[in-house]
Write a protein that holds these residues in place. Structure first.
Motif, PDB file in Angstrom:
ATOM      1  N   ALA B 227       0.840  -1.190   0.000  1.00  0.00           N
ATOM      2  CA  ALA B 227       0.000   0.000   0.000  1.00  0.00           C
ATOM      3  C   ALA B 227       0.876   1.240   0.000  1.00  0.00           C
ATOM      4  O   ALA B 227       2.054   1.190   0.359  1.00  0.00           O
ATOM      5  N   SER B 228       0.288   2.354  -0.429  1.00  0.00           N
ATOM      6  CA  SER B 228       0.993   3.632  -0.342  1.00  0.00           C
ATOM      7  C   SER B 228       0.821   4.195   1.061  1.00  0.00           C
ATOM      8  O   SER B 228      -0.059   3.765   1.816  1.00  0.00           O
ATOM      9  N   ARG B 229       1.650   5.176   1.400  1.00  0.00           N
ATOM     10  CA  ARG B 229       1.518   5.790   2.720  1.00  0.00           C
ATOM     11  C   ARG B 229       0.148   6.454   2.868  1.00  0.00           C
ATOM     12  O   ARG B 229      -0.436   6.441   3.958  1.00  0.00           O
ATOM     13  N   ALA B 230      -0.385   7.006   1.760  1.00  0.00           N
ATOM     14  CA  ALA B 230      -1.696   7.655   1.836  1.00  0.00           C
ATOM     15  C   ALA B 230      -2.753   6.662   2.287  1.00  0.00           C
ATOM     16  O   ALA B 230      -3.605   6.976   3.118  1.00  0.00           O
ATOM     17  N   ALA B 231      -2.689   5.436   1.766  1.00  0.00           N
ATOM     18  CA  ALA B 231      -3.675   4.416   2.135  1.00  0.00           C
ATOM     19  C   ALA B 231      -3.481   3.977   3.585  1.00  0.00           C
ATOM     20  O   ALA B 231      -4.446   3.714   4.294  1.00  0.00           O
ATOM     21  N   VAL B 232      -2.229   3.928   4.026  1.00  0.00           N
ATOM     22  CA  VAL B 232      -1.947   3.542   5.412  1.00  0.00           C
ATOM     23  C   VAL B 232      -2.408   4.651   6.364  1.00  0.00           C
ATOM     24  O   VAL B 232      -3.087   4.403   7.349  1.00  0.00           O
ATOM     25  N   ASP B 233      -2.063   5.898   6.017  1.00  0.00           N
ATOM     26  CA  ASP B 233      -2.454   7.024   6.877  1.00  0.00           C
ATOM     27  C   ASP B 233      -3.972   7.154   6.964  1.00  0.00           C
ATOM     28  O   ASP B 233      -4.512   7.586   7.977  1.00  0.00           O
ATOM     29  N   ALA B 234      -4.670   6.785   5.869  1.00  0.00           N
ATOM     30  CA  ALA B 234      -6.134   6.857   5.886  1.00  0.00           C
ATOM     31  C   ALA B 234      -6.737   5.696   6.675  1.00  0.00           C
ATOM     32  O   ALA B 234      -7.945   5.634   6.855  1.00  0.00           O
ATOM     33  N   GLY B 235      -5.882   4.763   7.115  1.00  0.00           N
ATOM     34  CA  GLY B 235      -6.353   3.667   7.964  1.00  0.00           C
ATOM     35  C   GLY B 235      -6.929   2.493   7.186  1.00  0.00           C
ATOM     36  O   GLY B 235      -7.563   1.618   7.765  1.00  0.00           O
ATOM     37  N   TYR B 236      -6.705   2.436   5.861  1.00  0.00           N
ATOM     38  CA  TYR B 236      -7.265   1.333   5.065  1.00  0.00           C
ATOM     39  C   TYR B 236      -6.598   0.005   5.427  1.00  0.00           C
ATOM     40  O   TYR B 236      -7.244  -1.039   5.456  1.00  0.00           O
ATOM     41  N   VAL B 237      -5.282   0.042   5.651  1.00  0.00           N
ATOM     42  CA  VAL B 237      -4.506  -1.174   5.934  1.00  0.00           C
ATOM     43  C   VAL B 237      -3.443  -0.851   6.987  1.00  0.00           C
ATOM     44  O   VAL B 237      -3.109   0.318   7.178  1.00  0.00           O
ATOM     45  N   PRO B 238      -2.883  -1.887   7.661  1.00  0.00           N
ATOM     46  CA  PRO B 238      -1.859  -1.627   8.689  1.00  0.00           C
ATOM     47  C   PRO B 238      -0.566  -1.083   8.090  1.00  0.00           C
ATOM     48  O   PRO B 238      -0.304  -1.225   6.888  1.00  0.00           O
ATOM     49  N   ASN B 239       0.250  -0.511   8.962  1.00  0.00           N
ATOM     50  CA  ASN B 239       1.476   0.144   8.515  1.00  0.00           C
ATOM     51  C   ASN B 239       2.477  -0.800   7.872  1.00  0.00           C
ATOM     52  O   ASN B 239       3.282  -0.382   7.041  1.00  0.00           O
ATOM     53  N   ASP B 240       2.441  -2.096   8.246  1.00  0.00           N
ATOM     54  CA  ASP B 240       3.463  -2.979   7.662  1.00  0.00           C
ATOM     55  C   ASP B 240       3.184  -3.280   6.189  1.00  0.00           C
ATOM     56  O   ASP B 240       3.975  -3.943   5.530  1.00  0.00           O
ATOM     57  N   TYR B 241       2.078  -2.750   5.633  1.00  0.00           N
ATOM     58  CA  TYR B 241       1.835  -2.853   4.190  1.00  0.00           C
ATOM     59  C   TYR B 241       2.581  -1.770   3.412  1.00  0.00           C
ATOM     60  O   TYR B 241       2.659  -1.828   2.199  1.00  0.00           O
ATOM     61  N   GLN B 242       3.079  -0.783   4.140  1.00  0.00           N
ATOM     62  CA  GLN B 242       3.534   0.427   3.470  1.00  0.00           C
ATOM     63  C   GLN B 242       4.803   0.239   2.636  1.00  0.00           C
ATOM     64  O   GLN B 242       5.828  -0.212   3.124  1.00  0.00           O
TER      65      GLN B 242
END
Lengths: 253, 313
Positions: B227-242
């Motif tokens: 995932a992109s940081r935008a998707a992580v920051d928006a809470g869509y997926v956990p940070n370890d996807y970044q």
């Protein structure tokens, strides 16, 4: 207890770095400079620890040119109590920075040092760990959650860390070093009254000689170059065409 | 002179990033490997290490303090062994990034983080400014403490003959830290940092629920999901996807960016991929400037279609 928060002045994270044509480095002339974003998170966490009654005083320190005063004023406006600038024209390496910070720790006597996990210019990700090593203190790096239980002459920090594949929680004995990751908090914006107040907070300037630290670099930068430019490819008209090209042309599926 | 490589391990397996560090180390000299741990998983990891190509000896450090990879005892262990070695390397995993700079401080050495190339025994190339520039640096230290960016070195393979194994003692250090717990994301999918194919979603996915649209595609491609940081920051997926400057650096054979605009900090994490595919409805998105194959389309219609096309292979 006292907290020490080192902050670094770096090229603003929104500015695209320009590599000098002669390969000697990145051109910073006239570019917007800001506090390293990870260090902003460290300052915010320190202020929250004081708001929770864990910390009593927050000392921020920056090592670099005169303009680092602006970075320190930003930290003071966010809520730090006083600032120390270690003035130097050269940009010391993380090892030298860690030695300067060790000298300041021995002078100031903080029980916790909170700092960004890395600076977004040299991306070395080393200073906090090195400071911990030099002091023989515990370290908790890449923090996404920090809880401090201070006692008269000890205490513990329980820190959740961002590790490969998830999160890990460790407990470290104080005094300790904590380096912070992105998700720990959202740094506040300094309000205008706080910016005005920050102008009156004490700021001390020290020279390298005052701290008696040898900052001779161990690394010589031979060359700084642009990374290979990736050329855009083709636009495909449909999903079917995309899959067909990935199979027959790129051969990756 | 001989090189010592610290190997990361989990469940008796050596991490792919550590295998990449072995590949870098072989360019510097004969390689010894250090495996530290406790309990039965350590022996499996030591046996696995002994069969990695290029490793001539495995040092086995068994101690209760190494049950979880804590920085203080690991750095002390490495420092106690450093006398015999000119170079101490590790793949740039979370453990190595935690331990190696502490080791460097104990040895009074400036570490060299996340190298992407070995020029000679004292000269290395490393990215700075989130990969927007590459610095070639020469170290004047007597020993060099180095982490290796895995994406730039192939993981060392296995060989039939096993290297010699010997035990090493861990120095007594005051216990300063204690492992409490871990919450690791369990997934049947390959590890993001070493997957051959990565399918990543961005803010265009609109919510966490929609990330499930990537599952059938990742299933068919044997891909990890990022995932992109935008998707992580928006809470869509956990940070370890970044994937990105502040997340994981990946370089798979195929990287599929879905609904990702292509911010500098994301590109820093994936631009070394062999083939990049971008699916985005905004034809002006910067991601298209680095994509080998760009598809301007609404991802909500393109993803089901992609799933069907992949099935008819």
């Amino acid at each position: 207890m006292k907290l020490l928060v080192p902050v670094k002045r770096v090229l603003d994270y929104n500015v695209k770095p320009r590599v000098r044509a002669d390969g000697t480095g990145v051109d910073l002339a006239g570019s917007k400079m800001s506090m390293n974003p990870f260090d902003e998170i460290a300052v915010e966490e320190a202020v929250r620890l004081r708001e929770r009654g864990v910390a009593t005083e927050i000392v921020v320190v920056s090592i670099g040119v005169q303009q680092c005063q602006e970075t320190l004023r930003t930290a003071l406006a966010m809520g730090a109590d006083r600032a120390i600038l270690v003035l130097t024209e050269a940009a010391p390496e993380p090892l030298a920075v860690a030695k300067l910070l060790r000298a300041l720790v021995l002078r100031e006597g903080p029980r916790l040092v909170v700092l960004g996990k890395q600076a977004i210019d040299d991306d070395m990700n080393a200073t906090g760990q090195m400071l911990a090593g030099l002091l023989g203190w515990a370290q908790a790096t890449f923090a996404s959650r920090v809880e401090v239980a201070a006692e008269a002459d000890g205490g513990t920090a329980t820190v959740t860390r961002e590790v490969d594949g998830g999160l890990e929680t460790i407990a470290v004995a104080l005094p300790a070093i904590v380096t912070v990751d992105l998700r720990l908090n959202e740094p506040r914006y300094a309000s205008l009254p706080n910016i005005m107040k920050a102008r009156k907070k004490p700021m001390e300037t020290l020279s390298l000689g005052d701290l008696g630290v040898d900052v001779t670099p161990r690394l010589t930068t031979l060359r700084v170059s642009e990374p290979p430019v990736r050329k855009g490819g083709v636009t495909v008209g449909s999903v079917a065409e995309l899959v067909s090209k990935l199979r027959s042309e790129a051969r990756v599926i | 002179m001989t090189v010592l490589v610290l190997l990361d391990h989990a469940d008796g397996q050596i991490s792919p990033a550590s295998r990449s560090a072995v590949t870098a180390a072989v360019q510097l000299g004969p390689v010894h490997a250090l495996v530290a741990g406790a309990g039965p998983a350590l022996d499996a990891a030591v046996q696995a290490a002994a069969r990695i190509a290029g490793i001539e000896a495995v040092l086995r450090a068994e101690a209760a303090v190494h049950a979880a990879p804590l920085a203080e005892p690991l750095a002390a262990l490495l420092a106690s062994l450093a006398g015999e070695y000119d170079h101490l390397l590790a793949g740039a995993t979370a453990t190595a990034k935690n331990v190696m700079p502490r080791l460097a401080a104990l040895l009074d050495v400036q570490p060299i983080s996340e190298i992407v190339a070995v020029v000679d025994a004292e000269t290395f190339v490393r990215p700075i400014y989130a990969g927007n520039a590459l610095a070639t640096v020469r170290s004047s230290d007597a020993k060099r403490v180095i982490t290796v960016r895995a994406a730039n070195f192939d993981p060392a393979a296995d060989v039939a003959t096993a290297a010699a194994i010997r035990d090493v003692a861990t120095p007594d250090v005051a216990p300063l830290s204690r492992f409490v717990s871990a919450e690791l994301s369990r997934s049947e999918r390959p590890e993001l940092a070493s997957a051959r194919v990565v399918v990543s979603g961005g803010r265009g996915m609109q919510n966490g629920e929609n990330f499930r649209l990537l599952d059938p595609i990742a299933d068919q491609l044997g891909a990890a999901i990022g995932a992109s940081r935008a998707a992580v920051d928006a809470g869509y997926v956990p940070n370890d996807y970044q994937v990105g400057q502040t997340g994981k650096i990946v370089a798979p054979d195929l990287y599929v960016a879905v609904g990702i605009s292509g911010a500098i900090q994301h590109l820093a994490g994936m631009k070394d991929s062999k083939i990049i595919v971008a699916i985005n409805k905004d034809a002006e998105a910067p991601i298209f400037q680095v994509a080998d194959y760009g598809l301007v389309a609404d991802l909500f219609s393109a993803l089901p279609e992609l799933e069907r096309e992949l099935k008819t292979g």
